[in-house]
Design an enzyme around this catalytic site. Structure first.
Site, short mmCIF file in Angstrom:
data_model
loop_
_atom_site.label_atom_id
_atom_site.label_comp_id
_atom_site.label_asym_id
_atom_site.label_seq_id
_atom_site.Cartn_x
_atom_site.Cartn_y
_atom_site.Cartn_z
N GLY A 1 0.79 -1.40 0.28
CA GLY A 1 -0.18 0.38 -0.28
C GLY A 1 1.38 1.76 0.16
O GLY A 1 0.40 1.97 -0.98
N THR A 2 1.86 0.86 0.77
CA THR A 2 2.43 2.70 0.80
C THR A 2 3.00 3.01 -0.39
O THR A 2 3.25 3.50 -1.01
CB THR A 2 3.39 2.18 1.65
N GLN B 1 -8.40 -0.44 3.05
CA GLN B 1 -9.01 -0.92 3.88
C GLN B 1 -10.13 -1.11 3.23
O GLN B 1 -10.97 -2.13 3.96
CB GLN B 1 -9.25 -0.20 5.41
N SER C 1 -3.10 -3.86 -0.98
CA SER C 1 -2.56 -4.22 -0.21
C SER C 1 -3.17 -5.97 0.40
O SER C 1 -3.83 -5.85 1.23
CB SER C 1 -1.53 -3.35 1.30
N HIS D 1 -1.82 -7.70 2.73
CA HIS D 1 -1.90 -7.64 3.89
C HIS D 1 -2.71 -7.67 4.50
O HIS D 1 -3.05 -8.07 5.91
CB HIS D 1 -0.68 -7.82 4.94
N CYS E 1 0.84 3.27 12.85
CA CYS E 1 2.28 3.66 12.07
C CYS E 1 2.54 4.45 13.37
O CYS E 1 3.72 5.63 13.58
CB CYS E 1 2.14 4.65 11.15
C1 LIG Z 1 -2.38 -0.36 5.65
C2 LIG Z 1 -2.16 0.76 6.05
C3 LIG Z 1 -1.17 1.54 3.80
C4 LIG Z 1 0.14 1.12 3.30
O1 LIG Z 1 -0.08 -0.45 2.99
P1 LIG Z 1 1.17 -1.33 3.90
O2 LIG Z 1 1.11 -2.16 2.43
O3 LIG Z 1 1.17 -1.99 4.93
O4 LIG Z 1 2.70 -0.25 2.63
C5 LIG Z 1 -1.94 2.45 3.57
N1 LIG Z 1 -2.94 3.19 3.34
C6 LIG Z 1 -3.93 2.60 4.38
C7 LIG Z 1 -5.45 2.98 4.76
C8 LIG Z 1 -3.16 1.01 5.06
O5 LIG Z 1 -4.76 1.14 6.26
#
Ligand SMILES: *Cc1c(COP(=O)(O)O)cnc(C)c1O
Length: 399
Positions: A72-73, A180, A200, A202, A326
């Site tokens: 996601g990042t 999410q 993402s 996970h 975070c």
């Molecule tokens: C967890 C999350 C991310 C980051 O995703 P990663 O795969 O952990 O880098 C970005 N945006 C939202 C809304 C998230 O919940």
């Protein structure tokens, strides 16, 4: 072993056993490099191509518009930074919201340092953006609007379709962080009308370190990593083959039981919300009561420190979060809780509980009992609560 209840599924989820089974052969046997020209590599290439098309189908996208990333990042960084660069001659104004994940908000702050102007749309007290605020903020030089679909802290769901339509009416592109919401809310990129979308694995029982960015055909973008010609020359680097296979499998599973699973989570969520609001004094629910992710609950307890609450719950085997993973470690209260108008004091007393289909009603009953007990104990030690009982202090939930 002492009881363990995992209620932090917004931070990450456990990999589904079938997902792991699907991934294992790609470590041990079918480990070819998709860029290799011999059959062994070409098989890996065919398998990730097939995985890409299954993922695309789940969000009603075209195969070629799905780009694999490291999560996601990376997807969020790519969407913001590459779009800003590709369209900077058209304009240098970007609009986002006050409640984005740091992957967006910190990218936006970085872009401000590079000479872009960013407007952060406010939300109402329930965490929802009024489309009229976008209409008022958007300008001729606005190139991109990026709004989170389902908020990771308070679960608020935004009117993405309406917001995207406003962006388009003014010639701006629209990105949403759906990390999410995917697997919790139906996602159809055509219906939503988005140009880019981040996800993402996970967060939906897939492996960590793999995600994707949907980029609609015709959107000008820039390569985010420079190197080989992978991902149609837009994202260099040997593909994370096991990760891609695992992500596709995880999404297949999540979508196969979508209705049943989300209905189950929603029922548990509402049960938890209703009982805590009824049985604990001086507590508020953060985020909209119904326009929220099916697995998200976020409370603020007056006269309580979120960190102490978390520690006490952990002693009882309950794993939760005081805001976003975070953000913890920093003393500042979450920007999301401040954006909905909470005072620093009450924002510090916040607790996020995020459920999954593995959460049972018994887990929730146990958690409610624990919360009730811990809140009473912590308040007994709180000088603020003492002042309140003596009439020296008023409740201060909202500014
Ligand atoms: C967890 C999350 C991310 C980051 O995703 P990663 O795969 O952990 O880098 C970005 N945006 C939202 C809304 C998230 O919940």
């Amino acid at each position: 072993m002492a009881r363990q209840i995992y209620l932090d599924n917004a931070a990450t989820t456990g990999v589904h056993p079938e997902v792991l089974d699907a991934m294992v052969p790609y470590f041990l046997e079918d480990y070819g490099n998709p860029s290799s020209l011999y059959e062994f590599g070409q098989q890996a290439k065919a398998d990730i191509t097939e995985a890409r098309s299954r993922i695309a189908a789940h969000i009603n996208a075209t195969d070629r518009d799905i780009y694999f990333t490291a999560g996601g990042t990376e997807s969020d960084n790519w969407a913001l930074k590459a779009t800003a660069d590709a369209y900077k001659d058209k304009g240098r104004h970007i609009i986002t919201s006050a409640i984005e994940h740091h992957a967006i908000s910190h990218s936006a702050e970085w872009l401000e340092k590079q000479g872009f102007e960013v407007t952060y749309l406010p939300v109402d007290s329930e965490g929802i953006i009024d489309p009229a605020t976008l209409e008022a903020a958007i300008r001729e030089d606005t190139i991109l609007v990026s709004i989170i679909h389902g908020n990771n802290e308070i679960g608020a769901l935004q009117p993405i379709k309406e917001l995207a339509a406003i962006a388009h009416a003014h010639g701006a592109l629209f990105h949403t962080d759906a990390v999410q919401s995917i697997a919790h809310v139906p996602i159809d990129v055509e219906e939503l009308g988005v140009d880019m979308l981040s996800a993402s694995a996970h967060k939906f029982h897939g492996p960590k370190g793999i995600g994707f960015l949907y980029i609609r055909k015709g959107v000008r973008t820039r390569s985010f990593e420079h190197g080989g010609a992978q991902e149609r020359k837009r994202r260099a680097g040997t593909e994370n083959v096991p990760g891609i296979i695992g992500m596709a499998k995880a999404l297949d599973i999540a979508m196969a039981n979508f209705e049943q699973r989300t209905a189950y989570e929603l029922e548990l969520r509402d049960y938890l919300i209703e009982r805590v609001l009824a049985e604990v004094e001086h507590v508020r629910l953060n985020g909209h009561r119904t326009k929220r992710l099916s697995n998200n609950v976020n409370f603020s307890f007056e006269f309580i420190e979120g960190e102490s609450l978390l520690l006490s719950l952990e002693q009882r085997g309950i794993m939760a979060s005081s805001g976003s993973a975070c953000a913890s470690g920093s003393l500042d209260p979450s920007h999301v809780l401040l954006a909905i108008g909470l005072t620093h004091e009450i924002a510090h007393g916040s607790l996020r509980l995020s459920l999954s289909e593995k959460t049972t009603r018994d887990d929730i009953d146990y958690t409610i009992d624990a919360i009730k007990e811990v809140v009473v104990n912590l308040r007994k030690m709180s000088p603020l609560y003492e002042d309140f009982l003596q009439g020296k202090k008023a409740i201060s939930a909202v500014k």
